[in-house]
Design a protein around this motif. Structure first.
Motif, PDB file in Angstrom:
ATOM      1  N   LEU A 176      18.339  -8.191  40.872  1.00 55.54           N
ATOM      2  CA  LEU A 176      17.685  -7.495  39.750  1.00 55.54           C
ATOM      3  C   LEU A 176      16.819  -6.328  40.213  1.00 55.54           C
ATOM      4  CD1 LEU A 176      16.094 -10.286  37.486  1.00 55.54           C
ATOM      5  CD2 LEU A 176      18.085  -8.877  36.965  1.00 55.54           C
ATOM      6  N   ILE A 177      16.067  -6.570  41.292  1.00 52.31           N
ATOM      7  CA  ILE A 177      15.019  -5.620  41.685  1.00 52.31           C
ATOM      8  C   ILE A 177      15.518  -4.687  42.790  1.00 52.31           C
ATOM      9  CG2 ILE A 177      12.666  -5.416  42.581  1.00 52.31           C
ATOM     10  CD1 ILE A 177      12.088  -8.224  41.581  1.00 52.31           C
ATOM     11  N   PRO A 178      15.497  -3.389  42.545  1.00 47.70           N
ATOM     12  CA  PRO A 178      15.909  -2.444  43.594  1.00 47.70           C
ATOM     13  C   PRO A 178      14.961  -2.546  44.794  1.00 47.70           C
ATOM     14  CG  PRO A 178      15.629  -1.328  41.472  1.00 47.70           C
ATOM     15  CD  PRO A 178      15.066  -2.710  41.316  1.00 47.70           C
ATOM     16  N   TRP A 179      15.462  -2.255  45.990  1.00 49.62           N
ATOM     17  CA  TRP A 179      14.653  -2.380  47.212  1.00 49.62           C
ATOM     18  C   TRP A 179      15.034  -1.246  48.153  1.00 49.62           C
ATOM     19  CZ3 TRP A 179      14.954  -7.222  50.950  1.00 49.62           C
ATOM     20  CH2 TRP A 179      13.750  -7.349  51.647  1.00 49.62           C
ATOM     21  N   PRO A 180      14.373  -0.107  48.002  1.00 49.53           N
ATOM     22  CA  PRO A 180      14.715   1.044  48.839  1.00 49.53           C
ATOM     23  C   PRO A 180      14.733   0.675  50.321  1.00 49.53           C
ATOM     24  CG  PRO A 180      13.239   1.727  47.104  1.00 49.53           C
ATOM     25  CD  PRO A 180      13.333   0.223  47.000  1.00 49.53           C
ATOM     26  N   THR A 181      15.655   1.240  51.050  1.00 48.04           N
ATOM     27  CA  THR A 181      15.992   1.001  52.471  1.00 48.04           C
ATOM     28  C   THR A 181      16.783  -0.299  52.691  1.00 48.04           C
ATOM     29  OG1 THR A 181      13.908  -0.088  53.161  1.00 48.04           O
ATOM     30  CG2 THR A 181      13.974   2.338  53.286  1.00 48.04           C
ATOM     31  N   TYR A 182      17.124  -0.982  51.619  1.00 43.62           N
ATOM     32  CA  TYR A 182      17.980  -2.182  51.732  1.00 43.62           C
ATOM     33  C   TYR A 182      19.182  -2.060  50.782  1.00 43.62           C
ATOM     34  CZ  TYR A 182      14.208  -4.600  54.260  1.00 43.62           C
ATOM     35  OH  TYR A 182      13.259  -4.977  55.186  1.00 43.62           O
ATOM     36  N   PHE A 215      16.030 -18.275  39.206  1.00 42.48           N
ATOM     37  CA  PHE A 215      15.104 -17.608  40.128  1.00 42.48           C
ATOM     38  C   PHE A 215      14.032 -18.585  40.591  1.00 42.48           C
ATOM     39  CE2 PHE A 215      16.944 -14.011  37.844  1.00 42.48           C
ATOM     40  CZ  PHE A 215      17.339 -13.244  38.923  1.00 42.48           C
ATOM     41  N   VAL A 216      13.881 -18.665  41.903  1.00 38.50           N
ATOM     42  CA  VAL A 216      12.871 -19.540  42.523  1.00 38.50           C
ATOM     43  C   VAL A 216      11.973 -18.591  43.300  1.00 38.50           C
ATOM     44  CG1 VAL A 216      12.515 -21.501  44.082  1.00 38.50           C
ATOM     45  CG2 VAL A 216      14.582 -21.405  42.657  1.00 38.50           C
ATOM     46  N   ASP A 217      10.994 -18.026  42.613  1.00 42.25           N
ATOM     47  CA  ASP A 217      10.355 -16.818  43.163  1.00 42.25           C
ATOM     48  C   ASP A 217       8.855 -16.717  42.902  1.00 42.25           C
ATOM     49  OD1 ASP A 217      10.303 -16.351  40.473  1.00 42.25           O
ATOM     50  OD2 ASP A 217      11.266 -14.383  40.551  1.00 42.25           O
ATOM     51  N   GLY A 218       8.216 -17.815  42.475  1.00 43.18           N
ATOM     52  CA  GLY A 218       6.774 -17.747  42.207  1.00 43.18           C
ATOM     53  C   GLY A 218       6.417 -16.737  41.138  1.00 43.18           C
ATOM     54  N   GLY A 219       7.423 -16.330  40.360  1.00 45.08           N
ATOM     55  CA  GLY A 219       7.172 -15.400  39.253  1.00 45.08           C
ATOM     56  C   GLY A 219       7.348 -13.932  39.603  1.00 45.08           C
ATOM     57  N   ILE A 220       7.944 -13.641  40.757  1.00 47.29           N
ATOM     58  CA  ILE A 220       8.016 -12.240  41.211  1.00 47.29           C
ATOM     59  C   ILE A 220       8.862 -11.371  40.262  1.00 47.29           C
ATOM     60  CG2 ILE A 220      10.022 -12.195  42.769  1.00 47.29           C
ATOM     61  CD1 ILE A 220       8.176 -11.011  44.921  1.00 47.29           C
ATOM     62  N   THR A 221       9.842 -12.012  39.592  1.00 49.59           N
ATOM     63  CA  THR A 221      10.677 -11.233  38.660  1.00 49.59           C
ATOM     64  C   THR A 221       9.967 -10.990  37.319  1.00 49.59           C
ATOM     65  OG1 THR A 221      11.814 -13.351  38.314  1.00 49.59           O
ATOM     66  CG2 THR A 221      13.011 -11.679  39.544  1.00 49.59           C
ATOM     67  N   LEU A 222       8.703 -11.423  37.232  1.00 47.67           N
ATOM     68  CA  LEU A 222       7.948 -11.182  35.991  1.00 47.67           C
ATOM     69  C   LEU A 222       7.207  -9.845  36.032  1.00 47.67           C
ATOM     70  CD1 LEU A 222       6.541 -14.790  35.484  1.00 47.67           C
ATOM     71  CD2 LEU A 222       8.538 -13.754  34.413  1.00 47.67           C
ATOM     72  N   ILE A 229      27.641 -22.957  43.901  1.00 42.84           N
ATOM     73  CA  ILE A 229      26.281 -22.411  43.896  1.00 42.84           C
ATOM     74  C   ILE A 229      26.236 -21.286  44.927  1.00 42.84           C
ATOM     75  CG2 ILE A 229      23.838 -22.899  44.267  1.00 42.84           C
ATOM     76  CD1 ILE A 229      24.519 -25.896  43.684  1.00 42.84           C
ATOM     77  N   ASN A 230      25.952 -20.090  44.473  1.00 47.27           N
ATOM     78  CA  ASN A 230      25.872 -18.953  45.390  1.00 47.27           C
ATOM     79  C   ASN A 230      24.423 -18.529  45.578  1.00 47.27           C
ATOM     80  OD1 ASN A 230      28.649 -18.573  45.956  1.00 47.27           O
ATOM     81  ND2 ASN A 230      28.932 -17.712  43.915  1.00 47.27           N
ATOM     82  N   MET A 231      24.076 -18.191  46.823  1.00 47.79           N
ATOM     83  CA  MET A 231      22.695 -17.782  47.102  1.00 47.79           C
ATOM     84  C   MET A 231      22.558 -16.291  46.863  1.00 47.79           C
ATOM     85  SD  MET A 231      19.910 -19.210  47.702  1.00 47.79           S
ATOM     86  CE  MET A 231      20.399 -20.789  48.393  1.00 47.79           C
ATOM     87  N   SER A 232      21.929 -15.987  45.756  1.00 50.96           N
ATOM     88  CA  SER A 232      21.684 -14.582  45.451  1.00 50.96           C
ATOM     89  C   SER A 232      20.282 -14.225  45.939  1.00 50.96           C
ATOM     90  CB  SER A 232      21.870 -14.349  43.952  1.00 50.96           C
ATOM     91  OG  SER A 232      21.740 -12.986  43.664  1.00 50.96           O
ATOM     92  N   SER A 233      19.531 -13.513  45.133  1.00 49.05           N
ATOM     93  CA  SER A 233      18.203 -13.049  45.531  1.00 49.05           C
ATOM     94  C   SER A 233      17.546 -12.421  44.310  1.00 49.05           C
ATOM     95  CB  SER A 233      18.356 -11.989  46.634  1.00 49.05           C
ATOM     96  OG  SER A 233      17.171 -11.245  46.779  1.00 49.05           O
ATOM     97  N   ILE A 234      16.218 -12.304  44.355  1.00 45.01           N
ATOM     98  CA  ILE A 234      15.566 -11.511  43.308  1.00 45.01           C
ATOM     99  C   ILE A 234      16.111 -10.088  43.315  1.00 45.01           C
ATOM    100  CG2 ILE A 234      13.422 -12.840  43.170  1.00 45.01           C
ATOM    101  CD1 ILE A 234      12.176 -10.678  45.057  1.00 45.01           C
ATOM    102  N   ALA A 259      23.934 -19.384  40.392  1.00 41.84           N
ATOM    103  CA  ALA A 259      23.317 -18.789  41.579  1.00 41.84           C
ATOM    104  C   ALA A 259      21.851 -19.185  41.620  1.00 41.84           C
ATOM    105  CB  ALA A 259      23.440 -17.273  41.527  1.00 41.84           C
ATOM    106  N   ILE A 260      21.302 -19.098  42.817  1.00 45.86           N
ATOM    107  CA  ILE A 260      19.854 -19.233  42.981  1.00 45.86           C
ATOM    108  C   ILE A 260      19.335 -17.876  43.451  1.00 45.86           C
ATOM    109  CG2 ILE A 260      18.001 -20.390  44.253  1.00 45.86           C
ATOM    110  CD1 ILE A 260      19.879 -22.806  44.530  1.00 45.86           C
ATOM    111  N   GLY A 261      18.254 -17.439  42.863  1.00 43.13           N
ATOM    112  CA  GLY A 261      17.651 -16.163  43.253  1.00 43.13           C
ATOM    113  C   GLY A 261      16.280 -16.395  43.864  1.00 43.13           C
ATOM    114  N   PRO A 262      16.236 -16.620  45.197  1.00 40.46           N
ATOM    115  CA  PRO A 262      14.928 -16.836  45.816  1.00 40.46           C
ATOM    116  C   PRO A 262      14.115 -15.541  45.845  1.00 40.46           C
ATOM    117  CG  PRO A 262      16.735 -17.567  47.246  1.00 40.46           C
ATOM    118  CD  PRO A 262      17.330 -16.728  46.170  1.00 40.46           C
ATOM    119  N   GLY A 263      12.792 -15.719  45.844  1.00 34.73           N
ATOM    120  CA  GLY A 263      11.900 -14.584  46.093  1.00 34.73           C
ATOM    121  C   GLY A 263      11.665 -14.482  47.584  1.00 34.73           C
TER     122      GLY A 263
END
Ligand code: NAI
Length: 261
Positions: free
Chosen positions: A149-155, A245-252, A141-146, A185-189
């Protein structure tokens, strides 16, 4: 609770605090034995071992950097020597820094790739080299992230490490599926952990983040630990190559709420 987890052995990297620590506690509650890797937070790791042993569980804390082959090998060795095997490997350790990309030093870039992406590669390599010759089933199990998928300028270094991790997971899942080794993987928000403590000290930043989440709230580390327990258990036995994804729906794509756009 998942009865098949009792007696299983897990390694959790970055397990002294944050999401890793919640996973360690959740695994211990399931009756698993846990090797807790930590990098600098010796007190957090020792306290966790103390709490688990007080409740009759089994855990050991091992210091080491996940960006080195020796660091990961030491975790495998600790699992075998102390608990007699290895069933689940969780590569959770990771960090992020914020900077405009044209100002990111090569060292800053390399460190994030080393911990967030090379770390899971080295962890998986150590575990696979135990499971394969011993003909044992395995579970990574690898800890990924939202931000896989989602670009994040400055990161950019962070998002690139998680995007790479996503393809690493899928490739590994396909490569070892026939060997009875699952890779997910798990993709936390946005979760309430030390990585975000400074950011969320500012209530306006916290509110701004919450407004980007359909469920309108920051996640609890135990939400991620619950997902990890399910992925570790036989309940997910037909699942491999996925990011949960465990993110409260942020990837929606909250920005499209109400038919906007
Ligand atoms: P955290 O900062 O609370 O914990 C990260 C852990 O990784 C710490 O224990 C730290 O010591 C460890 N670590 C860092 N470098 C290391 C190294 N070289 N070797 C071994 N351990 C090392 O952060 P958090 O939030 O618990 O993050 C855990 C994972 O979850 C990270 O991979 C992060 O990218 C990911 N994540 C976190 C989110 C959040 O909102 N908290 C959101 C999405 C992903």
């Amino acid at each position: 609770m998942y009865p098949d987890l009792a007696g299983k052995v897990a390694v959790v990297t970055g397990g002294s605090k944050g999401l890793g620590n919640a996973i360690v506690h959740r695994f211990a509650e399931e009756g698993m034995s846990v090797v807790i890797n930590y990098n600098t937070d010796m007190n957090g790791a020792a306290q966790t071992v103390y709490e688990i042993e007080k409740l009759g569980g089994h855990a050991i804390a091992i210091k080491g950097g996940v960006e080195t082959e020796e660091g990961n090998q030491a975790l495998l060795d600790a699992a075998l020597e102390n608990f007699g095997g290895l069933d689940i490997w969780v590569s959770n350790a990771g960090f992020e820094t914020q900077n405009h990309t044209h100002e990111v030093s090569l060292d800053e870039w390399n460190r994030q790739i080393a911990v967030n992406l090379t770390g899971p590669f080295l962890g998986a390599k150590a575990a696979l080299n135990y499971w394969l010759p011993n003909n044992k089933p395995g579970n990574i199990i690898n800890m990924s992230s939202i931000h896989e998928l989602i670009p994040w300028p400055t990161y950019a270094a962070y998002t690139t490490s998680k995007g790479g991790l996503s393809m690493f997971n899928k490739t590994l899942a396909m490569e070892y599926a026939e060997s009875n080794i699952r890779v997910n993987a798990i993709g936390p928000g946005a979760m309430d952990t030390p990585i975000n403590a400074k950011r969320f000290e500012d209530s306006s930043v916290r509110q701004e983040t919450e407004s980007m989440i359909p469920m309108q709230k920051i996640g609890d580390p135990y939400d991620v630990a619950d997902a990890a327990a399910w992925l570790a258990s036989n309940q997910s036995k037909y699942v491999t190559g996925q990011t949960l994804f465990v993110d409260g729906g942020i990837t929606l794509y909250e920005a499209f709420d109400g038919g906007k756009g």
